[in-house]
Design an enzyme around this catalytic site. Structure first.
Site, short mmCIF file in Angstrom:
data_model
loop_
_atom_site.label_atom_id
_atom_site.label_comp_id
_atom_site.label_asym_id
_atom_site.label_seq_id
_atom_site.Cartn_x
_atom_site.Cartn_y
_atom_site.Cartn_z
N GLY A 10 96.97 -17.51 -37.74
CA GLY A 10 97.23 -16.41 -36.79
C GLY A 10 96.26 -15.45 -36.50
CB SER A 39 98.11 -16.80 -44.91
OG SER A 39 97.73 -15.95 -46.03
CB ILE A 42 94.23 -16.39 -45.93
CG1 ILE A 42 94.64 -16.74 -47.06
CG2 ILE A 42 92.83 -16.65 -45.42
CD1 ILE A 42 94.97 -18.42 -46.86
CB ALA A 50 80.41 -10.63 -27.07
CE LYS A 78 78.57 -10.89 -22.99
NZ LYS A 78 78.73 -12.00 -23.64
N PRO A 95 72.92 -12.34 -17.07
CG PRO A 95 72.14 -11.85 -14.78
CD PRO A 95 71.80 -12.55 -16.00
CG LEU A 331 86.51 -19.97 -36.57
CD1 LEU A 331 86.51 -18.78 -37.66
CD2 LEU A 331 85.04 -20.00 -36.18
N GLY A 343 82.74 -18.68 -29.00
CA GLY A 343 83.79 -19.18 -29.72
C GLY A 343 85.22 -18.88 -29.22
P1 FAD Z 1 90.40 -17.09 -38.53
O1 FAD Z 1 90.23 -15.69 -37.63
O2 FAD Z 1 89.70 -17.29 -39.74
O3 FAD Z 1 92.12 -17.21 -38.59
C1 FAD Z 1 92.63 -18.17 -39.44
C2 FAD Z 1 94.11 -17.94 -39.67
O4 FAD Z 1 94.59 -18.98 -40.37
C3 FAD Z 1 94.57 -16.55 -40.30
O5 FAD Z 1 95.53 -16.21 -39.66
C4 FAD Z 1 94.92 -17.15 -41.70
O6 FAD Z 1 95.60 -16.31 -42.36
C5 FAD Z 1 95.38 -18.52 -41.38
N1 FAD Z 1 95.35 -19.13 -42.52
C6 FAD Z 1 94.48 -19.78 -43.38
N2 FAD Z 1 94.90 -20.61 -44.24
C7 FAD Z 1 96.30 -20.51 -44.36
C8 FAD Z 1 97.59 -21.21 -45.04
N3 FAD Z 1 97.16 -21.91 -46.17
N4 FAD Z 1 98.73 -20.95 -44.56
C9 FAD Z 1 99.06 -20.14 -43.51
N5 FAD Z 1 97.87 -19.55 -42.82
C10 FAD Z 1 96.57 -19.91 -43.04
N6 FAD Z 1 83.44 -15.62 -30.72
C11 FAD Z 1 83.26 -15.05 -29.60
O7 FAD Z 1 83.88 -15.62 -28.67
N7 FAD Z 1 82.17 -14.18 -29.48
C12 FAD Z 1 81.59 -13.43 -30.46
O8 FAD Z 1 81.03 -12.61 -30.26
C13 FAD Z 1 81.74 -14.17 -31.71
N8 FAD Z 1 81.11 -13.65 -32.76
C14 FAD Z 1 81.28 -14.30 -34.05
C15 FAD Z 1 80.49 -13.73 -35.09
C16 FAD Z 1 80.54 -14.42 -36.11
C17 FAD Z 1 79.78 -14.32 -37.51
C18 FAD Z 1 81.49 -15.52 -36.43
C19 FAD Z 1 81.59 -16.06 -37.98
C20 FAD Z 1 82.26 -15.92 -35.52
C21 FAD Z 1 82.17 -15.44 -34.17
N9 FAD Z 1 82.90 -15.69 -33.06
C22 FAD Z 1 82.83 -15.08 -31.96
C23 FAD Z 1 84.06 -16.87 -33.19
C24 FAD Z 1 85.33 -16.03 -33.44
O9 FAD Z 1 85.12 -15.18 -34.14
C25 FAD Z 1 86.45 -17.26 -33.74
O10 FAD Z 1 86.22 -18.35 -32.71
C26 FAD Z 1 87.72 -16.75 -33.51
O11 FAD Z 1 87.64 -15.47 -33.89
C27 FAD Z 1 88.76 -17.47 -33.81
O12 FAD Z 1 88.97 -17.68 -35.16
P2 FAD Z 1 90.27 -18.71 -36.04
O13 FAD Z 1 91.52 -18.09 -35.27
O14 FAD Z 1 89.93 -19.87 -35.63
O15 FAD Z 1 90.00 -18.42 -37.37
#
Ligand code: FAD
Length: 498
Positions: A10, A39, A42, A50, A78, A95, A331, A343
């Site tokens: 989520g 979860s 987590i 951005a 932005k 830009p 991710l 991302g």
């Molecule tokens: P997460 O946010 O990690 O979510 C994972 C989810 O899975 C959570 O809800 C967790 O609870 C759940 N989960 C995990 N294990 C379980 C389990 N066993 N059971 C149930 N649920 C579970 N992107 C941009 O577009 N612009 C930016 O400026 C940017 N800056 C960034 C800077 C950094 C340093 C990093 C690391 C990333 C950045 N990103 C950026 C990328 C962006 O943060 C991610 O692409 C975006 O937030 C997506 O994350 P996610 O949902 O894949 O993972």
């Protein structure tokens, strides 16, 4: 037909994908059940502040009104990224607004280093408007439209929270539970997932949005990660939130600042009530304590009271994004360091592609999976090349990090030949095959010319169309960024009291 899609996770990936799938199925009149399991323990990664302009199309597609989004995600506009010190002491902008016009294209093609003029100032109105902090739209514009292309800075946690309520109100089913077990058939298909609350959940398609853990595609299906660390050296970030009560900048900027540092670079992003800052660095050249100390020094004494967060990451991608009945988004699939805010774009692209391929998957699953994997690999490699460009053409050699980041073997193969050509001539449209690229000729021009990489071929000054009238008109017609945000906050609080 795909009857049930289970989205695991989520964060931004989970909620954007679930909402896109839900909106598309509803519009198509398909009664697909979308179930999201996240979860309660987590936390999400909490960064990702951005964006690029496609986010407007995505949010519109989901059906979230722009004003609602701006208020609930604490978003600001932005219009560009300002790169500082990528060549020592220099600054340039990337830009969103060089529109393809024959006259400007000819002039851009003739551009070369050594003419003493700044490329961004002459080809983009947004670079000049950013100096005056002008918003790209006025409150009179229809939602998600403006006078210029724009994206947002946003609070990723608040965006996911808003998309969660919005999606649940529109029929997305939700479970707060940990996925404790993934049941895989001998054929390599996911049969079900089991939660720590004893529920066994089945689906036709499983979307893994569990972040870097990648518990379905990575762990259960054993799809390995291919690392891009050879080309993108940074693998850590230390981040901080700087509330305006602690330190208020002169202005809430319409651009992301990306400042090159000794062992990486630092972002600075302005939201409505705080800044987000982060030092992205390479652990080969800097340890976590030194990175945090450096970030606090860059920020100043007011940062002493603020909490720092440390994040580890690898730039890389699963060798397959989709295997059998499981596709990873966000991710869980991969990550490319955040220099160009790609991302959330990767999530938007994946969510839309999956939504448009749901029916294909039901009728021709193998072809769908193969095709999807190809387009995702192409997209990652396209972005990888563009990010790599920022480092390898830098003239910095002042630290071990910069010497390694600019070394010959750090250049992405696909870029190598083009870099040789661009030493002698500006890029042309033929250097960027493929439709619908995220970063094509316009973006490359801003980086290459911004860093004075292309040697001048055309003697004298190119015949540059004057964009000053456009800039003057926009300054007259568009509000200042802060005035727009103040109006937004006033109308949000009067809506609350009404
Ligand atoms: P997460 O946010 O990690 O979510 C994972 C989810 O899975 C959570 O809800 C967790 O609870 C759940 N989960 C995990 N294990 C379980 C389990 N066993 N059971 C149930 N649920 C579970 N992107 C941009 O577009 N612009 C930016 O400026 C940017 N800056 C960034 C800077 C950094 C340093 C990093 C690391 C990333 C950045 N990103 C950026 C990328 C962006 O943060 C991610 O692409 C975006 O937030 C997506 O994350 P996610 O949902 O894949 O993972």
């Amino acid at each position: 037909m795909v009857q049930t899609v289970l989205v695991a996770g989520g964060g931004s990936a989970g909620w954007i994908t679930a909402n896109l799938l839900n909106a598309h199925c509803r519009r198509a009149g398909r009664p697909t059940r979308i179930l999201l399991v996240e979860s309660p323990d987590i936390p999400t990664i909490g960064v990702g502040e951005a964006t690029v302009p496609t986010i407007r199309r995505t949010l519109k597609d989901i059906g979230l009104p722009e004003q609602d989004f701006l208020t609930s995600a604490e978003a600001t506009f932005k219009t560009l990224i300002r790169f500082n010190d990528w060549n020592p002491g220099e600054s340039y902008d990337h830009p969103f607004d060089r529109r393809a016009r024959p006259q400007t294209d000819r002039a851009a093609g003739a551009w070369g280093a050594g003419n003493g003029l700044a490329f961004d100032r002459h080809f983009s109105a947004l670079t000049r408007l950013a100096d005056h902090n002008i918003a790209p739209k006025s409150p009179r514009h229809p939602q998600y439209q403006g006078s210029f292309p724009y994206a947002y800075h946003l609070d990723a946690i608040k965006l996911a929270a808003r998309l969660s309520t919005f999606g649940r109100e529109r029929g997305i089913e939700h479970r707060l539970a940990n996925i404790a077990r993934v049941n895989v058939s001998p054929e390599g298909l996911i049969g079900s997932v089991e939660t720590d609350q004893g529920e066994i959940l089945t689906a036709d398609l499983f979307v893994d949005c569990t972040g870097f853990r990648s518990i379905l595609l990575g762990d259960a299906l054993d799809v390995p990660l291919q690392s891009y660390a050879k080309y993108l050296l940074c693998d850590r970030a230390v981040t901080m939130r700087v509330p305006y009560e602690v330190y208020r900048p002169d202005r809430i900027l319409t651009y992301t600042k990306a400042t090159a540092r000794e062992s990486g670079w630092q972002w600075d992003i302005n939201l409505q009530s705080r800044r987000g800052i982060g030092y992205v660095y390479s652990s080969q050249f800097l340890d976590a304590d030194a990175a945090e100390t450096a970030l606090r020094q860059f920020e100043g004494p007011h940062s002493e009271s603020l909490e720092a967060r440390h994040i580890r990451f690898t730039s890389g991608k699963r060798v397959h994004s989709w295997r059998g009945n499981c596709v990873a988004v966000g991710l869980a699939d991969g990550f490319l360091e955040p220099l160009e805010s790609s991302g959330l774009y990767l999530i938007e692209f994946a969510g839309l592609a999956i939504a448009s391929m749901l029916e294909d998957f039901a009728t021709a699953p193998h072809a769908t999976v193969r095709y999807y994997n190809r387009i995702m690999t192409d997209l990652y490699e396209e972005i990888l090349g563009f990010l790599n460009l920022h480092y390898v053409i830098s003239t910095r050699r002042d630290t071990p990090f910069w010497r390694a980041a600019t070394a010959e073997d750090a250049i992405v193969d696909d870029l190598r030949d083009r870099l040789e050509l661009w030493r002698h001539r500006a890029p042309t449209q033929f250097d960027f095959p493929g439709a619908d690229r995220l970063f094509a000729r316009d973006s490359y021009e801003f980086i290459l010319h911004g860093m004075n990489y292309v040697a001048g071929l055309v003697p004298g000054k190119p015949d540059i169309p004057d964009i000053s009238p456009l800039v003057d008109k926009a300054r007259h017609e568009l509000p200042e960024h802060e005035a727009f945000l103040a109006l937004l906050q006033r109308s949000a609080s009067s809506a609350q009291t009404a």
